[in-house]
Design a protein around this motif. Structure first.
Motif, PDB file in Angstrom:
ATOM      1  N   THR A  59     -34.182  21.384   2.264  1.00 32.40           N
ATOM      2  CA  THR A  59     -34.351  19.600   2.927  1.00 32.40           C
ATOM      3  C   THR A  59     -35.692  19.155   1.978  1.00 32.40           C
ATOM      4  N   ARG A  64     -24.520   3.175  -6.040  1.00 35.91           N
ATOM      5  CA  ARG A  64     -24.604   4.160  -4.945  1.00 35.91           C
ATOM      6  C   ARG A  64     -23.641   4.050  -3.601  1.00 35.91           C
ATOM      7  N   SER A  82     -33.940  13.647  -1.694  1.00 35.72           N
ATOM      8  CA  SER A  82     -32.866  14.043  -1.067  1.00 35.72           C
ATOM      9  C   SER A  82     -31.711  14.089  -2.295  1.00 35.72           C
ATOM     10  N   GLU A  83     -31.617  12.958  -3.221  1.00 31.60           N
ATOM     11  CA  GLU A  83     -30.729  12.613  -4.240  1.00 31.60           C
ATOM     12  C   GLU A  83     -31.078  13.806  -5.289  1.00 31.60           C
ATOM     13  N   PRO A 116     -34.288   3.137  -3.067  1.00 27.10           N
ATOM     14  CA  PRO A 116     -34.487   4.173  -1.986  1.00 27.10           C
ATOM     15  C   PRO A 116     -35.880   4.653  -1.963  1.00 27.10           C
ATOM     16  N   SER A 117     -36.154   5.155  -0.513  1.00 29.89           N
ATOM     17  CA  SER A 117     -37.504   5.595  -0.078  1.00 29.89           C
ATOM     18  C   SER A 117     -37.768   6.833  -0.860  1.00 29.89           C
ATOM     19  N   ARG A 118     -38.949   7.291  -0.759  1.00 34.04           N
ATOM     20  CA  ARG A 118     -39.170   8.684  -1.464  1.00 34.04           C
ATOM     21  C   ARG A 118     -38.349   9.710  -0.849  1.00 34.04           C
ATOM     22  N   ARG A 119     -38.133   9.883   0.296  1.00 35.77           N
ATOM     23  CA  ARG A 119     -37.400  10.808   0.958  1.00 35.77           C
ATOM     24  C   ARG A 119     -36.045  10.763   0.349  1.00 35.77           C
ATOM     25  N   GLU A 120     -35.403   9.673   0.287  1.00 35.69           N
ATOM     26  CA  GLU A 120     -34.061   9.471  -0.151  1.00 35.69           C
ATOM     27  C   GLU A 120     -33.951   9.944  -1.675  1.00 35.69           C
ATOM     28  N   ARG A 121     -34.855   9.632  -2.370  1.00 35.64           N
ATOM     29  CA  ARG A 121     -35.033   9.934  -3.716  1.00 35.64           C
ATOM     30  C   ARG A 121     -35.067  11.555  -4.060  1.00 35.64           C
ATOM     31  N   GLY A 171     -21.927  11.092  -2.340  1.00 37.26           N
ATOM     32  CA  GLY A 171     -23.213  11.658  -1.868  1.00 37.26           C
ATOM     33  C   GLY A 171     -23.252  12.999  -2.393  1.00 37.26           C
TER      34      GLY A 171
END
Length: 285
Positions: free
Chosen positions: A50, A285, A38-39, A31-36, A167
């Motif tokens: 956010t 995931r 968010s997780e 996953p991208s950094r933003r997705e990490r 999620g």
């Protein structure tokens, strides 16, 4: 022999020619950094922040600390060092909350699985079995499963509701439970009750073993934190002395702070890697 040499030469020339061609696009596995981020926020149970808000809080804390330390010490070098350390505070708090929540959920998942097994044994459908955890399950998870029930009743799409539930939970054990229920729904597994009871026993044993290991290795993490904090506490006290501030405002003082901060960071990361148990990754995931 000549034909064999010609074949080998042709094969080599073909491989060399293909090496200059366009590189095929690789499938996205990480996953991208933003997705990490968010997780991480989801694992910490923080729904109102956010990834951009987390970054903004890091910048805000750094600016406040920079101005505060500079007002006290009148040293831009010392103020910048403390501001850099303070900028990581929001992320460290979120990570601490995520680890704490994972530990709490580790003790709650067996109860959730027991409730699911009882509901399945009583003849409830899978959506109803999951939704009833919102009223009968552990208090910490009721809101999440209650939202699943509302989502399923509003849309009627069980698999989409399962994805949103997975999620929201953002937990490896929750992923396994959700995927087991998905598979049981798709293939009509008749042994779902036995599977859930076996999973409940396994989760209880895993939680007990991990708790013992974390208790025994907790001193390593505490020692690492104390070792990292001690030099900066001393630096904070020295920043109240004008002669020490004048020494750190020089080029040599800046080098000392940079080298010392780098060594502290490296030593802290090494100590944490030695003393911390590996966290279970979310492979489903």
């Amino acid at each position: 022999m000549g034909a064999l040499l010609g074949l080998l030469f042709g094969t080599g020339a073909l491989l060399v020619a293909r090496s200059f061609g366009p590189v095929p696009a690789r499938s996205k596995t990480r996953p991208s950094r933003r997705e990490r981020v968010s997780e991480l926020l989801a694992q910490a149970g923080i729904e109102s922040v956010t990834p951009g808000g987390l970054v903004a809080s890091c910048v805000g804390v750094a600016v406040v600390v920079l101005l505060g330390i500079y007002t006290v010490s009148r040293s831009p070098v010392i103020a910048a060092a403390f501001a850099l350390l303070a900028s990581w505070t929001p992320v460290a708090m979120v990570r601490y909350r995520a680890r704490q929540r994972r530990a709490e959920l580790r003790d709650l998942w067996p109860e959730v699985v027991d409730n699911l097994a009882s509901a399945v044994r009583a003849g409830l459908a899978l959506p109803e079995a999951l939704a009833q955890i919102g009223t009968r399950g552990p208090a910490e998870l009721r809101a999440t499963f209650a939202r699943f029930g509302e989502d399923y009743r509003a849309t009627g799409r069980f698999y989409d509701s399962l994805d949103r539930l997975k999620g929201a939970l953002a937990d490896p054990v929750g992923d396994r439970i959700v995927e087991s229920l998905r598979m049981a729904r798709q293939v009509g597994g008749s042994d779902l009750g036995r599977l859930l009871r076996t999973l409940s026993a396994f989760l209880r044993e895993d939680a007990r073993t991990r708790a013992e290991l974390e208790t025994r290795q907790g001193w390593t993490v505490n020692a690492a934190r104390l070792a990292v904090a001690a030099p900066w506490v001393v630096l904070g006290l020295l920043s109240l002395r004008p002669e020490a501030v004048a020494a750190y405002n020089t080029a040599a003082g800046s080098v000392v702070l940079v080298v010392g901060g780098s060594l502290c960071l490296i030593a802290y990361r090494v100590m944490l890697r030695i003393g911390r148990l590996p966290d279970e990754e979310r492979v489903l995931r």
